[in-house]
Structure formats: C-alpha cells, structure tokens
Write a protein that holds these residues in place. Structure first.
Motif, PDB file in Angstrom:
ATOM      1  N   LYS A  26       0.900  -1.272  -0.024  1.00 53.61           N
ATOM      2  CA  LYS A  26       0.018  -0.041   0.056  1.00 53.61           C
ATOM      3  C   LYS A  26       0.986   1.234   0.127  1.00 53.61           C
ATOM      4  N   ALA A  27       0.330   2.341  -0.773  1.00 53.76           N
ATOM      5  CA  ALA A  27       1.268   3.594  -0.556  1.00 53.76           C
ATOM      6  C   ALA A  27       1.010   4.218   0.446  1.00 53.76           C
ATOM      7  N   VAL A  28       1.976   4.965   1.019  1.00 52.77           N
ATOM      8  CA  VAL A  28       1.769   5.816   2.211  1.00 52.77           C
ATOM      9  C   VAL A  28       1.535   7.183   1.438  1.00 52.77           C
ATOM     10  N   ILE A  29       0.375   7.833   1.670  1.00 52.83           N
ATOM     11  CA  ILE A  29       0.239   8.820   1.288  1.00 52.83           C
ATOM     12  C   ILE A  29      -0.045   9.866   2.668  1.00 52.83           C
ATOM     13  N   ASP A  30       0.549  10.871   2.647  1.00 47.58           N
ATOM     14  CA  ASP A  30       0.436  11.567   3.711  1.00 47.58           C
ATOM     15  C   ASP A  30       0.013  12.729   3.290  1.00 47.58           C
ATOM     16  N   LEU A  31      -1.309  13.198   3.281  1.00 49.34           N
ATOM     17  CA  LEU A  31      -1.829  14.389   2.611  1.00 49.34           C
ATOM     18  C   LEU A  31      -1.380  15.736   3.321  1.00 49.34           C
ATOM     19  N   ASP A  32      -0.853  15.480   4.651  1.00 47.16           N
ATOM     20  CA  ASP A  32      -0.328  16.685   5.339  1.00 47.16           C
ATOM     21  C   ASP A  32       0.946  17.077   4.773  1.00 47.16           C
ATOM     22  N   SER A  33       1.706  16.012   4.281  1.00 46.47           N
ATOM     23  CA  SER A  33       2.884  16.470   3.820  1.00 46.47           C
ATOM     24  C   SER A  33       2.980  17.576   2.702  1.00 46.47           C
ATOM     25  N   HIS A  34       2.042  17.938   2.320  1.00 48.63           N
ATOM     26  CA  HIS A  34       1.510  18.873   1.258  1.00 48.63           C
ATOM     27  C   HIS A  34       2.294  18.485   0.048  1.00 48.63           C
ATOM     28  N   LYS A  35       2.727  17.312  -0.264  1.00 48.60           N
ATOM     29  CA  LYS A  35       3.299  16.891  -1.510  1.00 48.60           C
ATOM     30  C   LYS A  35       2.201  16.487  -2.506  1.00 48.60           C
ATOM     31  N   TYR A  36       0.891  16.269  -1.965  1.00 48.22           N
ATOM     32  CA  TYR A  36      -0.213  15.757  -2.612  1.00 48.22           C
ATOM     33  C   TYR A  36      -1.165  16.773  -2.683  1.00 48.22           C
ATOM     34  N   THR A  37      -1.876  16.404  -3.625  1.00 48.67           N
ATOM     35  CA  THR A  37      -3.244  17.234  -3.512  1.00 48.67           C
ATOM     36  C   THR A  37      -4.132  16.161  -4.020  1.00 48.67           C
TER      37      THR A  37
END
Ligand SMILES: Cc1cc2nc3c(=O)[nH]c(=O)nc-3n(C[C@H](O)[C@H](O)[C@H](O)COP(=O)(O)OP(=O)(O)OC[C@H]3O[C@@H](n4cnc5c(N)ncnc54)[C@H](O)[C@@H]3O)c2cc1C
Ligand code: SF4
Ligand code: SF4
Lengths: 399, 599, 186
Positions: A26-37
């Motif tokens: 599973k991909a670890v997507i941390d939206l709080d990292s502000h790398k992702y929208t």
C-alpha cells in the motif's frame, strides 16, 4: 491506494523517487506532507463520462492514486423490475444507457423469450438486428465526439454528435422515440419500418461515411491525437482475463472476442461480421479499432437493409402479456454493445414478475477496477482521454 | 511524428464553406415523425373506461376518473384515463394495451403551461392543441399485448350428434381453461352486465391460479346453478368483455362450467362450508313455488341463511324450463340434478307433482309458512292464430319439449314446419330433427320466421348448428295459412316479410303479398313465445294484489309484492332466461330474510 | 461439455446441473468446494473470463444463491456456477485472487445484499449507496414502495377508481351482498 497499481504496464519504468513509499503493498500517502493534492474529477466535470467522479490524489500533474465513485444515478432498475410484470420491464431497461439503450431492450426481451421458450419470427429478428446495429452507430458517433472533446477538439464532437442526431431521426421514424426507443417487446418488435425508410437510411450511411473521412483526417491521422493517445492506458493481454475486460478494450489488446461472432444472436450468424483486433492495447489503438468498427457497422446496416425480408410477422404468438407467467429457471443472455459484453441474467420463479434481473455492463469493470489501475501514473490532463478511451458509462455500473 | 499526420487535419478546410446542419428557424415547429410517441389522445366514443391502461402503466402515471358527460352503461364504466405528465415516460405501453384502440398518441411534443397541474389532464376531455392530430403512435395491428384469440372449444361433429341427445360441447380441460383464463384482464366491466353480478374476474383469477375450491366459492356467492349456467347461460357478460372490442370475448360461460365440472358433488358441502347450517332460523319457514332456476336459487340462499325451506313443484322433476324446455344435447339432465341434489343436502325439501292452485292452495301456503316465493315461469304456449292453427297436429314448442323430457312418445311426422326464429324455435327444430333421424333416418324439418337472417333472434351458433344437422332455416317469411286437406295438414302458406317493426319500434310486420311460398308439412309447431299461468292466484288474493299495466305482478326491488308475504321472481317478472331467474331468487331470498327479521 | 460435467462430478459434489442452451450451462456446487472448482475451471478448463458474480435472494428458503458466470473463449460456452449460502450472517470466501475485478462484485453484494466476503479488499466501502441506513435494499424483504412512500412526497390530489366498483355504485348500488352462511354455533 489500490494494491493493483503498478507501473509495469505503462511501458516504461517511472522514476519512483517522487512517488509515495510502498508499505505492505500500500502506498503511504500523507496528505499533510503537502506533497499531494486531492482533487475530484466529476461528477460535474466536462471531462468525465456521464455522472460519475474520480477521486484523485495527484503529485504535481501526475495521478498517484485514483478511486471511482458512482451512485449519482442509481435508480434500482433491477429491484424495480422485481416489482413489475415482465411486460413492464422494457420501458425501464432502456434507461440503463442513454447512447445505446437498445442492447438493454434486446437483452431483457431475449432473456424472457429464452426462459419462456419463445421463438421470435424471422422478420422481427431482422428488425432487431437493424435496431441494434443502428444503436451501435449512434453510440460510436457519440463516443467519437467524446474522445475528440476530451482532447479539446470540440468541433469534431459537434460534427459527430450532429450526425448522430440524423441517426436519431431514423430511430424516431422507426420506433417513435429518439433516445429511448422502447422498440423491442417480448416476442418481437412493435412496428415494421415506415415507407421509404430504407432509402433514407442508405442515404444517411453515405453522409456518415463522408463525415468519417473528415474525422479520419482531423482525428485518426492527426499527429496531435496520436501524441496524446499513443501509449496512454495500455491494456495488456494478461489484463483481459484478470479484469474481465471485453469489447473494443479487449480486442485492442489482441483478444478476439466479439459476441456477434462468438455467440451470434438475432441475425448476426448470417451477416458478415469481421473480427477487428489490434495488439497495441493503448488508447490510440482502441480509437482506431472503434473507428473501424463504426465503418463495419455502416456496412452491416446496409447489408441488413438489403437482406431483410419485406414481409413477415413482427411478433411471435404471445399469451396475454398482462398475466404472463414464465416457467421457473435462470438464464444469461448477452449482446455486443459498443462497450463490449452486455448481458442480462434473469431468474424466474414461475410468477408474473421476474425474481431477479441483473444487467451486466462492460463498464462495470472498465470504469472501476481497470480505470483505477490505469489512471495511476498518468497526467491529470490525460484522465479524460483515458476514461473516454475505455468508453466508460456509469449507468451501466449503477443500474 | 509524421509530416502527413501534421498536415492531414488541414484537409477539411472546405467544411468552412459548407451549409450548417442546424435548423435555423426557431419559430416553426419541427413536427415529430408519423410514428412519434408524443402527447396522448383518447377517442371517447371508443374508450370503455376499462382501466387497463392504468393497470399496465409501470410509472403509475394514469388515474381513471369520472368525466362529465360520460355515462356508466353496460360495457362502459364511464371513467376515463387521466395522465400525469410528471410521471409519464411516453413508453406507449398504455396505447398498445388499450383493447379498444381508443388511446393513441399525437406527434406533438411541445407544450408550455404556467400551472404544473395542467400537465395532469384527461386526453379527449381537456382541450388540447393536438387532439385532432392525425399522425402519431398507434397500436400496430401486427402485435398483441393482450390475447384476443379464444381457446377453441371442442364440439361433437354434426354426423356424430344428429341422431341422439348427447351433449355437443365437450368443455375445457385444465390446460385449455387456464390458457383461456389467462386472457382475462380483470377490468370487471362484465360484472355489471351479468344480471346476477357475479364476481367474474374473481373466479377467472382463481382458475388461473388453479384454485378451483376458491373458484367454486365465488360462484356460489351469487349463483347456485353453475353447472346449468356454465352450459346454457345467455352470457350477456361476454358482450361487455373489453376484449370483445378487438377480438373474441373471454369464454366466461365455459370457464364457469369448467369449475363446476371439475368438482364432484360430494365435495360441495365441505368446500362451500355448508356442512353445519343452523337448524332453523328463528323457527321460520318459507315455501317456494316452482323448482325452476328462480325457485332453486331462492331456496338455496334461504337455506344457507338457516330458513326451513320447501319447494312445491308441479312436474315430476326439478329445473323448470331448464329441464323441460332446454334440450338435453345442450344441458344434460344429470347436470341439473347435480346442482339441485346439492341443494337437497342442505335440508331443502322438494315436493314434486304438486301444483299449487290445484293440489294445495296459495292460501294454505300463506297460512303454513312465514313467506312464499313464487317462480312459476312461462309455460303456456302462444299461437299465431293463422287459419288452421287450431288443428290437432299444430303444437306449441314448449309443450312438445316437455313431452320429450317426460319421455312420452311423440308422433313425429315426416315433414315438419316450425314457426319461429328464436332460440326456443331452434331447440324444437333441432329436437325434432333428431327424432326424425331416429324414426325415418332423414331430416325434413324447416323453421321459418318473420325476421331476416341477420336479425333473427336466435344465437348465430344455434342457426349454424341447426343447419349442420340438416334442418332448413327459411327466414323472412310470414305465416298466412295452414292448408288442410281431408282433415290433414298439407303445409304452410307464407308471404315475404319486409320488416317486423314500424318506425316507432312497435311490432307491426309488413309483407310483400306478391312473393309467396308454400312449405310442405304434415305437422306444424308454433314457437313464437310463451305466456304465464297465474291461475294459482285466488280471487281474494287477486283483489288485493297490485299488477303492472302489462299484466305482471308488481314487485319492489326485493321482488316483494304488495302482499308483504308474497315474493315473486324469474320469468314471470324478468328475463326470460336462467340467470335472471337466479338473480331474482337471490335478491328475493335476501328480501325475505330482512322482511322476516323485521317482522 | 458432457465430459467436463463428468469431470466436475469426479472432483466435487455436483448438486445440480442444467443446460439452458448449447452455449449456457449451470452447475451447483457446495460452498466449501467453490474456490477449488473455480480455480480449476479457470486454470485448466479455459473458463478464464468471469462475466459477473451476482446473488439471488431465496428468501423463502433462507438462502442466497450466488452465481459465478464464467466464459470459455475457445469453446464459446458460458458456465454459471451456483452455490447456496445461508441467508443469516451470509458470508462467502473471496475470489479476488482469482480475478482482479472480483472484489468489485463482492463489494456490491455486501452493500446490496448484505453478504460478507471477509478477505475481499474494500468490501465494506459503500458502492452506490453512500449514507444508506436501511437494510441492504436488494434483499427481497426490502419494500421499495413502502420506502418511497415514507421518503418522498406524493403529488397531492390524485385519486383513482376501480371500474367494477364504480359501475356497481352507478348501476346496481342496491344489489344485496352475498348472504352470510349461518352455521351452527356461530
Ligand atoms: C326451449 C327453451 C330454451 C331455453 N334456453 C335457454 C337458454 O339457453 N339459456 C337461458 O338462460 N334460458 C333459456 N330458456 C329460458 C329459461 O329456461 C327460463 O328463463 C328459466 O327456466 C326461468 O326460470 P323460472 O324459475 O323463472 O321458471 P321455470 O324454469 O319455468 O320454472 C318454473 C317452475 O315452476 C313450476 N310451476 C309452475 N306453476 C306451478 C304451480 N302452480 N305449482 C307448482 N309448480 C309450478 C313449473 O313446473 C316449473 O318447474 C329457455 C327456455 C325454453 C322454453
Ligand atoms: S385501456 Fe383504452 S379503453 Fe380502457 S380505459 Fe384505457 S383508454 Fe379507455
Ligand atoms: S405512455 Fe407509458 S408511462 Fe405514459 S401513461 Fe402510458 S403507459 Fe404510462
């Protein structure tokens, strides 16, 4: 994120350094990292095929995660049919698909006929074939417009959708309705062709071909189109079985599966249907294949017009359909829509109403499992093009 | 990237010079196709308010409502469909299903109104701009949503039946009956027309579900003679059947017979729940005069309501005209027995060979019983009174039929002429044909009547079957004189009858005396109607009893005369047919019940 | 096809077999043996295409019938594999490892029928009914009409008539109703 996603099929190995770290598949997507929208494409978006939406997580322009949402037009047709008499079903099912309602009409009637052991007369079979093939033309024209539109070529969309309207004129003459034809009823069809129909249809075939040559120039052999669609959304032969992919999507990946040929219905066994395939499997290959299939449909319609008998019954001898009971049983009837295998599974318990009806549409997997997989790693600007190239139709999913 | 692909799109520049496809004119309509499913129209003169359109609409868009100016009459409820365009999806299933073809669609598809309620309208009643449109979707004659073709009834072939009194109609088997029952659309228009207002859709639905016990219960709610009615009822209901507008009406009569035929007599009490009736309702007793349909029906409903009931019958068996009039090839006697025997198991007594007025007086009955029902029927023949009609070889049809039933020897002549064109005339003609066949091996019987063939009062199938049995039918002749030579009849002189009724609809035949004919005969039977024998009414009773100007006993809607204890029904009041008798008996029984309960 | 059926019979407990058309056959197998037979059919018998997985509510029998519709591209035959599972606490093994779109059907069946597929990915995610609070609506005992009457407003002012009743009212209102049969001790 879907554990099915991988860049294996994209044709090149992506630079994974910018991508989310994978843990346990599973991909670890941390939206709080502000790398992702996180953004939503649809349900009210011009680049979406009908009323559905795709929830996206993007990294810059690139999609790293996608999830399909449906539920905007669930009308519970299957449930409603369980509460309706058999004869009351045909006005419902056409509404499962706006551009190509007739496949539904055919399947629901054919399923009833199969369970009840009714043979549809010759002439009615021909009329059904004509109706089904015409609806494929209408649907492909709409698709062509969609595919062009998704790449910003609105003019082509106007041409083809305009041309589709002329086909709707023919439907109007033949069936009494432009969009929902409600033409096929259990046992046959409701009307014979009006006078002069064949001439008008032949004329329209010529006009459509003339338009298609323009489309060929502006779209199929357009360098821009090629650069946008080639390499996009590649479906590999292995994926076809794994995901239950059908229709042009499967044929463009080399799978020769066309129900008109493999399990011929109505009059297709007597018609010259050719299996059109490709091995590239990308969005451009699919576009080309559909374009060729559209030409084949035009051929088929003129063949049908030539060969259809003038006289003959248009409905089998039927009992009083208001009290019609069908012997207990189950069946599955399928037809080739422009999106692929379209089928109805029907169960009868011997009463006046169907016990269970299930409408299987090609988009069910194409728009969810397949789309969620293929959308990853592409640019958001290509998503619309990808969706149209899968020819997804949300009402087929929701029914 | 190939250069060709870059240049290719430029090749369509010429489109810029092409005429656009769009329709430029926004003011004038673009009419829908001739077959377009546009707004609804309804031809009120054809619509019968059956509500089938409402039933079939899967969107629940239709209500069926009263409309000003539409009367409720036999075969037309007077209701009309109102369509809610907030729900309609223009599938036109209502159009395809409409049995009268009254409901159609125009090719109009634009309609602007300020009030949303306007879009709920009654096509045909509310004025619309498309109501006179001549194009639009109509039901194709090549498809059937309803089934307009009756399941054929098997009948014994003429050559196998013309020498005996064997029953002609074989009756449906289960498969046929269910198939026929499936044709019914349950609109219920027939119920109003049936004189007994039987729940016809109810028992047909029970046949469909193969629940014959339930079907029998429904029959007996309003009709205790299903074997009889199932064979010889005049089946007026079938003329009201909605399907009759576009094909064969339901075989309602044969379906009724099917139910009764399937259930053995000894199961009736159990199925109908009549095994343990109360012994005596308030110790009250009712006498019934006549064991015909009216009397039997009254006795049945009195019995299940607990009254001690006794029938007095002049003849040696039950059924009245159903037995002593209707020939056995149409109604076998054992079927009458089946219905009547069941009645007897409920404790109803029948005393045969007892004529009220001779053996017992009406006063005696009045004294002994709390109420009396009289259903004595029409048993006196009527004569043409033409010269020679008083000859001893001139008979009345009903007398002769009675003799046949009684088993008495009939002196059948070789050449017979029957005067009359109704069903009774056909019955005697076909009876005599059989007797001639038995005696002489050939048929020489001729029936003649005033009416032209197309308006003969007899049912068409009776005429056809009579001819199949080699009887000759000569319509449109008026009898003038019976020729007698040496005391023997030689034949009947007739002249052409031009019309039977005058402009005012009165019986007043006109003849063309130039056109004459002579029918050879040595025996003549008159069958031009029957009269009633009310001789059992004594002078005292007559003095008090109110009569109608036409000489009938006056009754109220409960068939009660002005002598409160005397109820009267059947042929002597209404009809003449079996089902009116049954209906009268039923209503009278309820009337007697309320009369006695209020006493 | 006959041979295949024989083979299946040899492998699992074949509860029922039926032929609907030359190109459509149905078999019914036991719940426990389903995965095995599906894997066999997919891997060795050429039934590589899963057209759909669906359920039928057999309310009266207290069962669900699951139907796995398979297709063989080389023989052009459809084979529907049926399995009956209990309706209470309905649960079934997941086939998402055999077919990558299997999870989708399983998610739908969970939402619409209330059948659980414990290992199936995202099986408890809502599908078409976000925020649904009633019972799974494809169950036979979910009453659509009752639900819609409770949830939506009917257009006011509508009323209809039964033609037979109406005619009675108009033509023969006074015709008496069928008499009550007076029985002993009633
Ligand atoms: C030849 C013929 C064919 C017919 N065919 C049909 C047909 O196909 N379908 C149909 O629906 N109808 C038919 N009818 C008419 C039908 O038979 C009568 O309408 C029906 O029988 C009338 O029933 P009822 O009870 O009023 O009188 P009836 O049936 O006439 O019964 C009266 C009874 O009262 C008895 N009675 C009379 N006076 C006395 C007395 N003083 N004391 C004791 N008993 C007495 C009589 O003997 C008789 O049994 C036919 C009639 C005839 C004559
Ligand atoms: S089905 Fe036809 S005849 Fe019957 S009520 Fe409707 S419109 Fe009138
Ligand atoms: S057209 Fe269809 S939806 Fe409209 S009222 Fe008729 S049956 Fe109902």
């Amino acid at each position: 994120m879907s554990n099915l996603s991988s860049s294996k099929y994209r044709g090149y190995e992506a630079d994974r350094s910018k991508y989310p770290e994978m843990k346990n598949g599973k991909a670890v997507i941390d939206l709080d990292s502000h790398k992702y929208t996180k953004i939503w494409q649809g349900p009210q978006h011009p680049g979406v095929t009908g009323n559905m939406s795709v929830e996206l997580i993007v990294n810059g322009d690139e999609i790293v995660w996608a999830k399909t949402h449906v539920g905007y037009l669930h009308r519970a047709f299957e449930k409603l049919m369980e509460r309706r008499k058999y004869i009351q079903c045909f006005p419902l099912v056409c509404r499962i698909c706006v551009p190509e309602p007739d496949t539904n009409e055919y399947c629901v009637s054919a399923a009833m006929e199969d369970l009840a052991g009714i043979t549809v007369p010759e002439k009615a079979q021909w009329l059904r074939t004509l109706n089904l093939e015409m609806s494929r033309i209408g649907s492909y024209l709409m698709w062509l417009g969609g595919q062009a539109g998704s790449l910003g070529m609105g003019a082509i969309a106007q041409w083809t959708v305009g041309m589709r309207d002329f086909w709707l004129d023919l439907f109007e003459e033949m069936t009494g309705g432009r969009v929902y034809h409600m033409y096929m009823i259990p046992g046959g069809v409701r009307k014979d062709l009006p006078d002069g129909f064949k001439e008008r249809a032949r004329d329209l075939i010529i006009r459509t071909r003339r338009l298609l040559s323009d489309v060929e120039n502006t779209f199929i052999s357009n360098a821009l189109v090629k650069s946008r669609l080639q390499g996009l959304g590649i479906i590999t032969p292995e994926m076809v079985d794994e995901f239950g992919i059908v229709g042009p999507n499967a044929r463009a990946a080399g799978r020769g599966y066309d129900i008109r040929i493999n399990n011929p219905y109505v009059k297709y066994d007597e018609l010259d249907v050719k299996m059109i395939t490709s091995t590239v499997g990308d969005a451009y290959a699919r576009a080309q294949l559909r374009y060729n299939d559209l030409h084949q449909s035009l051929d088929l319609v003129s063949e049908i017009l030539d060969r259809m008998p003038e006289e003959g019954a248009i409905q089998a001898e039927m009992p009083n359909l208001v009290n019609w009971k069908i012997p207990p049983g189950q069946t599955y009837v399928k037809a080739e829509s422009t999106r692929g295998e379209h089928g109805f599974y029907m169960v009868s318990d011997g009463s006046e109403k169907p016990r269970r009806v299930f409408a299987r549409g090609a988009s069910y997997t194409h728009a969810i499992s397949v789309l969620e997989k293929l959308a990853v790693n592409i640019s958001i600007s290509d998503l619309a093009g990808l969706m149209v190239s899968l020819h997804t139709c949300p009402p087929e999913i929701e029914r | 990237m190939k250069l060709k692909d870059v240049l290719s799109p430029l090749r369509v520049w010429e489109r810029a010079a092409q005429k656009p496809w769009t329709i430029k004119d926004p003011i004038n309509d673009r009419p829908g196709a001739d077959n377009y499913r546009g707004f609804h129209k309804n031809d009120f003169s054809k619509c019968i308010g059956c509500g089938t359109c409402e039933e079939i609409c899967q969107n629940d868009a239709i209500d069926i409502v009263p409309v000003e100016g539409q009367e409720t009459v036999d075969g037309d409820s007077g209701l009309r469909p109102m369509i809610d365009y907030g729900r309609c999806c223009w599938c036109a299933l209502c159009v395809d299903v409409c049995p009268t073809g009254s409901l159609t669609m125009s090719n109009d598809y634009t309609w602007i109104a300020d009030d949303p309620e306007d879009y709920r309208f009654v096509p045909g009643a509310d004025k619309t701009k498309w109501q006179d449109s001549t194009v639009g979707y109509t039901r194709s004659p090549d498809i059937q949503i309803l089934d307009y073709n009756r399941v054929d009834m098997l009948e014994i072939k003429p050559e196998d039946r013309d020498k005996s009194f064997i029953e002609i109609v074989k009756g449906y088997n289960k498969e046929q009956a269910i198939k026929e029952a499936e044709r019914c659309i349950q609109c219920g228009l027939c119920t109003a027309t049936c004189p007994a207002h039987m729940d016809i859709p109810g028992y047909i639905a029970a046949i469909r579900d193969d629940d014959l016990d339930q079907a029998l219960r429904i029959l007996y709610e309003t009709n205790p003679m299903p074997e009889i009615c199932g064979r010889i009822c005049t089946h007026k209901c079938e003329t009201a059947c909605a399907l009759h507008n576009n094909g064969d009406p339901l075989a309602i009569r044969w379906l009724k017979r099917y139910i009764a035929d399937q259930i053995p007599a000894d199961k009736y009490q159990e199925i109908l729940g009549t095994a343990h009736l109360v012994d005596e309702q308030l110790n009250r007793k009712v006498a019934v005069i006549g064991a015909g349909p009216a009397g039997v029906s009254a006795a049945y409903y009195l019995a299940i309501m607990g009254y001690k009931t006794k029938i007095y019958e002049a003849l040696p068996a039950s059924g009245g005209m159903a037995r002593y009039g209707i020939p056995e090839y149409r109604l076998p006697y054992d079927q009458i027995d089946k219905d009547v025997e069941y009645l007897k198991t409920l404790g109803v007594e029948i005393q045969y060979n007892t004529r009220i007025g001779e053996d017992i007086t009406l006063e005696e009955l009045h004294r002994e019983y709390d109420a009396v029902f009289a259903g004595t029927g029409l048993h006196l023949g009527r004569s043409t009174r033409v010269p020679g009609s008083d000859h001893s070889r001139v008979y009345f049809a009903t007398d002769m039929l009675r003799e046949v039933t009684l088993g008495n020897e009939i002196d059948v002549a070789e050449n017979i002429v029957v005067i009359g064109g109704g069903n009774v005339a056909m019955d005697i003609t076909r009876t005599l044909a059989r007797l001639q066949n038995q005696k002489y091996g050939k048929v020489q019987v001729l029936a003649t009547c005033l009416e032209a063939e197309e308006v003969m009062p007899a049912d068409l199938e009776e005429i056809v079957e009579a001819r199949e049995e080699n009887a000759v039918i000569e319509p449109a002749w008026g009898p003038k004189e019976i020729e007698i030579k040496n005391g023997k009849i030689t034949g009947l002189h007739v002249s052409k009858c031009l019309s039977v009724f005058d402009e005012d609809g009165r019986f007043n035949p006109r003849f063309d005396e130039e056109q004459k004919k002579f029918f050879k005969a040595d025996m003549i039977v008159e069958s031009i109607g029957q009269g009633m024998d009310l001789s059992y009414l004594t002078e005292e009773i007559k003095a008090e009893l109110k009569m109608t100007p036409r000489g009938r006993i006056e009754v109220n809607d409960k068939f009660q005369s002005n002598l409160k204890w005397l109820f009267v029904g059947g042929d002597i009041i209404e009809g003449p047919d079996v089902i009116h008798g049954i209906a009268n008996g039923y209503v009278a029984a309820r009337g007697i019940d309320s009369y006695l309960n209020s006493k | 096809m006959e041979q295949l059926i024989k083979k299946i019979k040899g492998m699992v407990h074949l509860r029922a077999y039926g032929k609907q058309r030359d190109d459509l056959h149905f078999v019914t197998v036991d719940k426990a043996q389903l995965e095995m037979i599906l894997a066999h059919l997919k891997n060795y018998e050429g039934f590589t295409h899963l057209a759909f997985l669906q359920a039928v509510d057999l309310l009266e029998e207290g069962k669900f019938r699951l139907i796995y519709m398979l297709y063989n591209y080389s023989t052009n035959v459809n084979l529907g594999v049926n399995v009956l599972i209990d309706r209470d606490n309905a649960e079934m093994n997941s086939i998402h490892k055999l077919w990558a779109h299997g999870w989708q059907y399983q998610r739908e069946l969970h939402e619409l029928f209330g059948i659980d597929f414990p290992d199936s990915p995202r099986v408890h995610e809502s599908f078409v009914l976000e925020g649904w609070e009633e019972m799974p609506p494809m169950r036979r005992d979910f009453d659509t009409l009752e639900y819609s009457n409770r949830t939506f407003y009917q257009r006011p002012g509508r009323s209809t008539n039964d033609p037979a009743e109406y005619m009675k009212e108009k033509i023969y209102k006074n015709y008496p109703a069928a008499p009550v049969i007076r029985r002993d001790n009633e």
